[in-house]
Design an enzyme around this catalytic site. Structure first.
Site, PDB file in Angstrom:
ATOM      1  N   TYR A 101      55.136 -93.778  84.874  1.00 42.91           N
ATOM      2  CA  TYR A 101      54.338 -92.811  83.986  1.00 42.91           C
ATOM      3  C   TYR A 101      53.600 -91.793  84.351  1.00 42.91           C
ATOM      4  O   TYR A 101      52.672 -92.180  84.556  1.00 42.91           O
ATOM      5  CB  TYR A 101      53.959 -94.495  83.281  1.00 42.91           C
ATOM      6  N   GLU A 189      50.824 -86.678  78.418  1.00 46.31           N
ATOM      7  CA  GLU A 189      51.797 -87.038  78.808  1.00 46.31           C
ATOM      8  C   GLU A 189      52.797 -86.834  79.139  1.00 46.31           C
ATOM      9  O   GLU A 189      54.093 -86.397  78.399  1.00 46.31           O
ATOM     10  CB  GLU A 189      52.085 -88.379  77.474  1.00 46.31           C
TER      11      GLU A 189
END
Ligand code: GDP
Ligand code: MN
Length: 380
Positions: A101, A189
């Protein structure tokens, strides 16, 4: 402005962030044509602005044209958490070794940019933060000083990614920061950022939110706005200059001021209802604005009641009341209106609405009672 995954990936590419080869498709035939061009295996991905598409059946691997046809047919039109799939992204499938992530956003209290990196990717970062907060390595960046490669290298080490991913991750993260900063994002993101079995690191998903205040610097964003508009209600609201966000519930909401509109959404939820939208009509609530607001809410077939929540400050309640009454003369038919009106000149405002009370226009003395009434009517 929130981008769809495919728009986010196209934006990433402008900053050199590696992604898989892919194309958008609005129809089953276009999906097959895209897959034939890209080469198998491909992934067929629903383009909706909501997470967890994979779990909902909106992401499927396909090894040949028949499988693309099957999956594209199933996914187009699918409802994922209230978002209807109108478009697909077809991309070359990746061989995943590990999922990470990575994101950059703004930490307002520190007045710094904040990077988050975790070796636990692919799943909800909120879940990681709740269960194992130490698994997220943070990097704070002073926006005036910018980022350095050394700082990023140290960050990657702290996140304990597979050493095989180090060089690739440093490369992607430096570019992701450039995208976030020079690309004027509120959020950039990648979840998951993957390490492939052949050792490459690239973005498998993209969640990008652009900072609307920077629109003037980015004429190229025009391309996103045109495509962004897939919700008919939001398209109409934009055309009418309203601050509107479509939601999936049954209680339409009109309030003056963003804070009150948000509180109204909260209180409807709190008493067991589901808001159909957020709508801030702002300061001057004249008849045209109220009529526009009702017109937009009217296009939503889920709406069963409309809660008008007004607190008069500079705007006087009698003006708003007159606006509501006039607007009702301009609109054909709406779901029952539940009105709470308070603040400056409330008695005058209430006196005006009093004369129009009926089964479909009810005035209630306070926000909580009004919310309960709106929810009860919607539930009938
Ligand atoms: P989200 O569920 O909406 O966040 O969609 P993502 O794009 O993040 O995909 C969800 C999951 O699908 C990923 O975490 C992967 O496990 C899987 N996935 C997506 N693309 C591929 C691919 O190219 N190959 C493989 N093997 N899995 C993929
Ligand atoms: Mn994802």
């Amino acid at each position: 402005m929130d981008l769809f995954e495919y728009q986010g990936k196209l934006y990433f590419r402008q900053f050199g962030i590696p992604t898989s080869a892919g194309e958008v498709a609005d129809t089953v035939d276009a999906a097959v044509a895209a897959a034939e061009k890209i080469g198998y295996p491909v992934v067929v991905k629903a383009q909706v602005q909501v997470g967890g598409r994979g779990k909902a059946g909106g992401i499927k691997l396909a090894d040949n044209a028949d499988e693309v046809r099957l999956h594209a047919g199933n996914i187009l039109g699918m409802d994922i958490k209230g978002h209807v799939v109108r478009r697909l992204w077809i991309e070359r499938a990746s061989d995943i070794a590990e999922e990470y992530y990575a994101s950059f956003t703004l930490d307002r209290s520190r007045k710094q940019h904040m990077g988050m990196l975790s070796a636990q990717g692919g799943i909800d970062i909120e879940a990681v933060a709740a269960k194992d907060p130490d698994a997220i390595a943070l990097l704070y960046v002073d926006p005036y000083k910018g980022i350095t490669e050394d700082a990023v290298r140290d960050w990657v080490a702290r996140a304990k990614l597979n050493p095989a991913a180090t060089e690739g991750a440093v490369n992607v993260l430096l570019k992701l920061y450039a995208c976030f900063k020079d690309g004027d994002c509120d959020l950039a993101e990648i979840n998951p950022l993957i390490l492939t079995t052949s050792g490459a690191v690239h973005a498998l998903d993209a969640k990008v939110s652009l900072d609307n205040a920077a629109e003037d610097r980015h004429p190229e964003w025009e391309a996103f706005t045109g495509l962004e508009v897939l919700d008919e209600r939001e398209r109409l609201a934009k055309e009418k200059g309203l601050q509107y966000v479509g939601l999936s519930g049954t209680v339409g909401i009109i309030a003056n001021g963003a804070g009150l509109a948000m509180s109204t959404v909260d209180i409807v939820n709190q008493v067991g209802g589901a808001p159909a939208n957020f709508l801030d009509i702002g300061g001057g609530a004249d008849a045209d604005v109220v009529a526009n607001a009702l017109t937009v809410i009217n296009t939503d077939p889920n709406v069963k009641s409309i809660f008008i929540n007004i607190f008069g400050g500079i705007t006087r309640c009698d003006e708003v009341a007159r606006g509501i009454v006039q607007a009702l003369g301009m609109i054909e038919h709406t779901a029952p209106l539940i009105i709470r009106i308070d603040g400056t000149n409330a008695p005058e405002g209430r006196a005006i609405l009093e004369q129009h009370q009926s089964d479909t226009l009810r005035m209630l003395p306070d926000m909580l009672t009004a919310a309960k009434q709106a929810v009860a009517i919607a539930a009938q």
